[in-house]
Design a protein around this motif. Structure first.
Motif, PDB file in Angstrom:
ATOM      1  N   GLU A  32      10.961  -4.583   6.482  1.00 18.58           N
ATOM      2  CA  GLU A  32      12.288  -4.002   6.175  1.00 18.58           C
ATOM      3  C   GLU A  32      12.812  -4.549   4.853  1.00 18.58           C
ATOM      4  O   GLU A  32      13.367  -3.821   4.040  1.00 18.58           O
ATOM      5  CB  GLU A  32      13.313  -4.330   7.282  1.00 18.58           C
ATOM      6  N   GLU A  33      12.651  -5.860   4.677  1.00 22.14           N
ATOM      7  CA  GLU A  33      13.164  -6.488   3.453  1.00 22.14           C
ATOM      8  C   GLU A  33      12.483  -5.882   2.209  1.00 22.14           C
ATOM      9  O   GLU A  33      13.146  -5.519   1.240  1.00 22.14           O
ATOM     10  CB  GLU A  33      12.912  -8.002   3.517  1.00 22.14           C
ATOM     11  N   VAL A  34      11.148  -5.754   2.253  1.00 18.07           N
ATOM     12  CA  VAL A  34      10.443  -5.237   1.075  1.00 18.07           C
ATOM     13  C   VAL A  34      10.812  -3.758   0.868  1.00 18.07           C
ATOM     14  O   VAL A  34      11.081  -3.324  -0.258  1.00 18.07           O
ATOM     15  CB  VAL A  34       8.910  -5.402   1.226  1.00 18.07           C
ATOM     16  N   ASP A  35      10.853  -3.004   1.959  1.00 21.38           N
ATOM     17  CA  ASP A  35      11.171  -1.582   1.841  1.00 21.38           C
ATOM     18  C   ASP A  35      12.584  -1.373   1.272  1.00 21.38           C
ATOM     19  O   ASP A  35      12.817  -0.510   0.434  1.00 21.38           O
ATOM     20  CB  ASP A  35      11.020  -0.904   3.217  1.00 21.38           C
ATOM     21  N   ASN A  36      13.527  -2.207   1.735  1.00 23.32           N
ATOM     22  CA  ASN A  36      14.904  -2.113   1.213  1.00 23.32           C
ATOM     23  C   ASN A  36      14.961  -2.403  -0.270  1.00 23.32           C
ATOM     24  O   ASN A  36      15.638  -1.720  -1.034  1.00 23.32           O
ATOM     25  CB  ASN A  36      15.798  -3.164   1.896  1.00 23.32           C
TER      26      ASN A  36
ATOM     27  N   ALA B 197       8.998   7.892 -11.612  1.00 24.83           N
ATOM     28  CA  ALA B 197       8.782   8.257 -10.206  1.00 24.83           C
ATOM     29  C   ALA B 197       7.765   7.369  -9.496  1.00 24.83           C
ATOM     30  O   ALA B 197       7.903   7.109  -8.297  1.00 24.83           O
ATOM     31  CB  ALA B 197       8.333   9.715 -10.130  1.00 24.83           C
ATOM     32  N   ASN B 198       6.722   6.907 -10.217  1.00 23.09           N
ATOM     33  CA  ASN B 198       5.718   6.111  -9.508  1.00 23.09           C
ATOM     34  C   ASN B 198       5.843   4.607  -9.765  1.00 23.09           C
ATOM     35  O   ASN B 198       4.944   3.830  -9.451  1.00 23.09           O
ATOM     36  CB  ASN B 198       4.296   6.634  -9.777  1.00 23.09           C
ATOM     37  N   ALA B 199       7.005   4.194 -10.301  1.00 27.67           N
ATOM     38  CA  ALA B 199       7.195   2.776 -10.632  1.00 27.67           C
ATOM     39  C   ALA B 199       7.339   1.891  -9.390  1.00 27.67           C
ATOM     40  O   ALA B 199       7.294   0.660  -9.495  1.00 27.67           O
ATOM     41  CB  ALA B 199       8.424   2.606 -11.520  1.00 27.67           C
ATOM     42  N   GLY B 200       7.493   2.509  -8.222  1.00 30.59           N
ATOM     43  CA  GLY B 200       7.649   1.719  -6.993  1.00 30.59           C
ATOM     44  C   GLY B 200       6.421   0.875  -6.685  1.00 30.59           C
ATOM     45  O   GLY B 200       6.526  -0.188  -6.062  1.00 30.59           O
ATOM     46  N   GLY B 201       5.241   1.339  -7.121  1.00 31.59           N
ATOM     47  CA  GLY B 201       4.013   0.600  -6.855  1.00 31.59           C
ATOM     48  C   GLY B 201       4.032  -0.731  -7.579  1.00 31.59           C
ATOM     49  O   GLY B 201       3.894  -1.798  -6.965  1.00 31.59           O
TER      50      GLY B 201
ATOM     51  N   PRO C 186       0.820  -1.221   0.000  1.00 33.38           N
ATOM     52  CA  PRO C 186       0.000   0.000   0.000  1.00 33.38           C
ATOM     53  C   PRO C 186       0.854   1.270   0.000  1.00 33.38           C
ATOM     54  O   PRO C 186       0.506   2.268  -0.616  1.00 33.38           O
ATOM     55  CB  PRO C 186      -0.808  -0.104   1.308  1.00 33.38           C
ATOM     56  N   GLU C 187       2.003   1.218   0.675  1.00 34.28           N
ATOM     57  CA  GLU C 187       2.856   2.402   0.805  1.00 34.28           C
ATOM     58  C   GLU C 187       3.719   2.639  -0.432  1.00 34.28           C
ATOM     59  O   GLU C 187       4.264   3.739  -0.625  1.00 34.28           O
ATOM     60  CB  GLU C 187       3.820   2.233   2.006  1.00 34.28           C
ATOM     61  N   ALA C 188       3.888   1.597  -1.271  1.00 31.82           N
ATOM     62  CA  ALA C 188       5.003   1.565  -2.218  1.00 31.82           C
ATOM     63  C   ALA C 188       5.052   2.706  -3.236  1.00 31.82           C
ATOM     64  O   ALA C 188       6.128   3.254  -3.500  1.00 31.82           O
ATOM     65  CB  ALA C 188       5.003   0.238  -2.959  1.00 31.82           C
TER      66      ALA C 188
END
Ligand code: NDP
Length: 445
Positions: free
Chosen positions: A394-398, A370-374, A206-208
């Motif tokens: 942490e793993e996914v965020d990293n 810029a929005n490819a993180g989703g 959801p945050e990505a």
């Protein structure tokens, strides 16, 4: 060169009449790719651009459903499967009354290059319906989602096409669609991303998009020896992307002064804090209210039917919809001292606006980078589903952070022009080459 660009565009317009958003998205790509293709004739000989603007498959279908009064309603559903050269089709589903073939083709076309940029093996698609979830009961949304999936299920699958959310499609809608898919196929697979954590979803999904957009802009700021700390930021939208853009900006020490919805925007001169943001999340995700209701609890001003681009700020994060920053808005932003734009939304800046930002030589990050993180984190959700395990937050965020750094490096590699980095050109060429080479390798299919 201008003549070549116009010739290509004339053909696209002739073949796809009445689709202005699709023409706009293709023109931006063709303009930045034509000089590159002239230098690399293999792409011209293989007619890659001509092939890429033609969807591999487009499905349009009827969605009949019963509302709470027992009345029959009919909406139109779509899935545009644009390109599968580098992986299964992947891209969101949008529920909004404005949805039509032009908007979904523009989004699907952008998605192909964006997914390629993520470094993950995903093709590009987009889908949706002109159904408006606003003002509908939970039961009506469920009925519609079930009706929509009753046809879509034939065209998707974990190794074929994996849809996700977009405007009007969040956790609730993904849940109803997943339930219906599972019932029809008798299979529990990772056919959709953005799922709930208890049933195959990924932490940080959801945050990505919001987090990723802020990570990208922070990388751009570094190229000028600067950072987002202490910067005044204007954000549009108050949905999924906007909410987590604001959260990450606050974490990095920026001051966010605006958020909006389709009725207007709020301006909080002192800066939106965590308490106010929490209230936005509850208002939009649970109570499904309007942004102006914030003025009841917080010291902020509300501007009806206005967009937040006239406020003085250092950086902007358009996170609502396409074409929300006009040429005039862009001029006002540059004049007031804005130095960075991170597009959380898809194509939120008009071509005139992009020219203004580029001529001013400020840091401009187009949505497809810029929005490819989703979608990148959706890719990570797919990997976890295939392995039947869940990574930690942490793993996914990293991984997300590293992907955004890699996308930024790729944009710099292809977009550097002396001291200036043209991120539009960088993103388009970097995204294009991988897909184009795969298409050539796979022959005429
Ligand atoms: P949401 O539905 O969660 O939120 C959309 C927000 O934008 C709402 O505040 C909505 O206001 C506002 N909005 C929608 N249409 C308009 C309009 N025509 N004019 C003004 N405001 C409008 O969607 P998302 O946050 O998921 O998506 C926002 C943007 O980000 C879209 O462009 C989407 O394509 C893009 N995006 C989303 C990704 C994701 O992971 N969700 C990934 C990459 C890009 P209201 O409530 O009044 O309608």
């Amino acid at each position: 060169m201008k003549l070549k660009i116009q010739e290509t565009m004339d053909k696209v317009i002739r073949k796809n009449p009445g689709e202005p958003e699709f023409h706009q998205a293709v023109r931006e790509v063709v303009e930045s790719l034509t000089p590159f293709i002239e230098k690399n004739p293999k792409y011209k000989e293989a007619k890659i651009i001509e092939r890429m603007v033609e969807p591999e498959r487009a499905v349009i279908f009827r969605v009949p459903w019963l509302d709470d009064k027992g009345e029959i309603r009919i909406n139109r559903g779509y899935r545009i499967q644009m390109n599968s050269a580098i992986g299964p089709y992947k891209g969101g589903i949008r529920f909004h009354p404005s949805v039509n073939l032009s908007i979904l083709k523009f989004l699907a076309f952008e998605q192909v290059l964006k997914n390629s940029l993520t470094t993950l093996p995903m093709g590009g698609a987009k889908g949706g319906s002109d159904f408006d979830p606003k003002g509908k009961t939970d039961n009506e949304v469920m009925k519609f989602c079930q009706g929509f999936m009753s046809e879509l299920f034939r065209h998707i699958g974990p190794d074929t096409d994996v849809p996700a959310g977009d405007i009007g499609v969040g956790g609730r809608e993904i849940g109803y669609m997943f339930g219906q898919y599972k019932k029809l196929k008798n299979e529990f697979t990772g056919v959709l991303t953005g799922k709930g954590l208890e049933w195959g979803g990924s932490l940080i999904r959801p945050e990505a998009t919001g987090y990723g957009c802020v990570y990208f802009v922070e990388e751009m700021m570094k190229t000028r020896g600067d950072s987002l700390k202490g910067k005044v930021c204007a954000v549009s939208g108050s949905g999924n992307v906007a909410q987590y853009t604001v959260e990450k900006l606050l974490e990095l020490g920026a001051k966010v002064v605006t958020m909006s919805d389709s009725d207007g925007f709020i301006y909080d001169k002192g800066g939106i804090d965590h308490k106010e943001l929490k209230c936005v999340l509850d208002l939009k995700n649970n109570r499904r209210g309007r942004i102006k209701e914030l003025t009841r609890e917080f010291k902020c001003e509300y501007f009806e039917k206005k967009r937040p681009w006239q406020v003085k700020c250092d950086a902007v994060f358009p996170s609502a919809t396409q074409n929300e920053i006009s040429g005039e808005d862009a001029k006002a932003l540059v004049k007031s001292g804005c130095i960075a734009i991170g597009e959380g939304a898809n194509m939120p800046t008009t071509p005139e606006g992009i020219s203004v930002f580029q001529e001013a030589r400020i840091l401009y990050a187009p949505g497809k980078a810029a929005n490819a993180g989703g979608v990148a984190t959706s890719g990570l959700e797919m990997s976890q589903n295939s392995m039947r395990l869940s990574w930690t937050r942490e793993e996914v965020d990293n991984r997300l952070h590293n992907i955004m750094i890699a996308i930024h490096e790729n944009c710099v590699r292809y977009g550097k022009e002396g001291k200036y980095i043209d991120y539009v050109k960088g993103a388009n060429i970097a995204g294009f080459t991988k897909v184009a080479d795969a298409m050539i390798a796979q022959g005429l299919v």
